[in-house]
Scaffold this active site. Sequence first.
Site, PDB file in Angstrom:
ATOM      1  NE  ARG A 127      -4.066  -1.764   0.012  1.00 28.78           N
ATOM      2  CZ  ARG A 127      -3.944  -2.987  -0.547  1.00 28.78           C
ATOM      3  NH1 ARG A 127      -2.860  -3.331  -1.187  1.00 28.78           N
ATOM      4  NH2 ARG A 127      -4.947  -3.833  -0.480  1.00 28.78           N
TER       5      ARG A 127
ATOM      6  CB  SER B 130      -9.147  -1.955   3.564  1.00 28.91           C
ATOM      7  OG  SER B 130      -9.707  -3.200   3.224  1.00 28.91           O
TER       8      SER B 130
ATOM      9  CD  GLU C  73      -5.686   0.256   1.986  1.00 31.92           C
ATOM     10  OE1 GLU C  73      -5.678  -0.731   2.737  1.00 31.92           O
ATOM     11  OE2 GLU C  73      -6.214   0.258   0.860  1.00 31.92           O
TER      12      GLU C  73
END
Length: 292
Positions: A166, A214, A284
Site C-alpha cells: 500500500r 479498507s 490506508e
Amino acid sequence: MEMGKVKVEEKVPLSSMTSFRTGGPARYFAAPSDREEAQEVIAASEKSHEPLLVLGNGTNILISDEGFSGVVLSTQNLNKITVEGEKIVCGAGTRLQTVIKTALEHSLAGMEFLAGVPGSAGGAVILNAGLKEEWISRVLEEVEVLGLADNQPQKIHKQDIDFKYRGSGLEKVLILSITLNLKKGDKKEIQAKIAENMKKRMESQPLEYPSAGSVFKNPPGMFAGQMIEKCGLKGYGIGGARVSEKHANFIVNAGGAKAEDIYRLIGFVREKVKKVYNVELETEIRIIGKFG
Ligand SMILES: Cc1cc2nc3c(=O)[nH]c(=O)nc-3n(C[C@H](O)[C@H](O)[C@H](O)COP(=O)(O)OP(=O)(O)OC[C@H]3O[C@@H](n4cnc5c(N)ncnc54)[C@H](O)[C@@H]3O)c2cc1C
C-alpha cells in the site's frame, strides 16, 4: 486565480467526487486535460502560495467537512488510453475498470486481479493498489510525472520506485500517465478471472454503502479486519458512520455521515485495537484537511 487555458472554478463541492460521499468544498478546482494544462495549474498554485491537492477518483481519501483550502487538481480529464502491442499507456485519471476493459478487448492478461477496484490508474500506483499478493507494481513499467516543486516532467521506471504494501514512496509529484506491461492471453480465461474476482468482492464487501475500501493497513502478520471484529466493533457507529457488519475493515457511510463522524470512528477503532492488541493501526486511506 489565473490559469491560462485551464478552467478554474471556486468553491466546488467535493463530496460527490469522493466514494465516502462526504467532505466540504475545494477553494479552487481545476481538471487539466494534458501535461501543459497540468503545468499551468501547478504554476498558478505555486505563484499564489496555495497548497495543492491531487485528486484521482477519490476512493481512498477522507476530506474534512471544511473542505480543502487551496487548489484541487483533479486528474479526471487525464484519461487518454492507447494500446501498443502488449503495453497499455493511460492517463493517470483513467479508471482502473476502463483499463481492465481495454485489456480484455485486446486479450491482454495481467490486470484481472484489480477487477472491481474503483480507483484511477494514478491513484492505484501511488497506493500500490492490489490484493494480498498481487499489486499493480507487478505489471507497471514506468510512470510519467510532473514534480510539484519544479514543475518538470520526468519518466520514472518501476525499478526506481520504492514500492511496498500500500505504498510507492512517490511524494510531491503528479502522475500524468502510466505504462503497463501485460501479456497476450486467452480472452475467455481473462474474462472468467475478472468475473470470479468481481464475485468475490460482491460476497465480501459492503458495496451497498459508500466507503473508501479498507480503512487500515494490515499490520505485519495480522489482519486489521479480524482484529477490529474481535474487539466487538462490527456494526459500531458514530453519527452516520458505521463499522461494516460485512467487513470490519470497512467504515461505511450508512446515511448522512459527516467526514467528522468517519474521522472520530477511525480514532475510536484505533484506540480500542491499541488497548486489546497493543498495536497502532495505520490508516490506508489519506486524511486531508482539518478535523476535531
Ligand atoms: C469499494 C472499494 C473497494 C476497494 N478495494 C481495494 C482493493 O481491493 N485494493 C486496493 O488496493 N484498494 C482498494 N480500494 C481503494 C482504492 O480504490 C485504491 O486505493 C485506488 O487505487 C485509489 O485511487 P484513487 O484514484 O481513487 O485515489 P484518490 O482517493 O483520489 O487519492 C488517493 C491518494 O493518491 C493521490 N493521487 C491520486 N492520483 C494521483 C496522481 N495522478 N498523481 C499523484 N497523486 C495522486 C491523492 O493525492 C491521494 O493522496 C477500494 C476502494 C473502495 C471504495
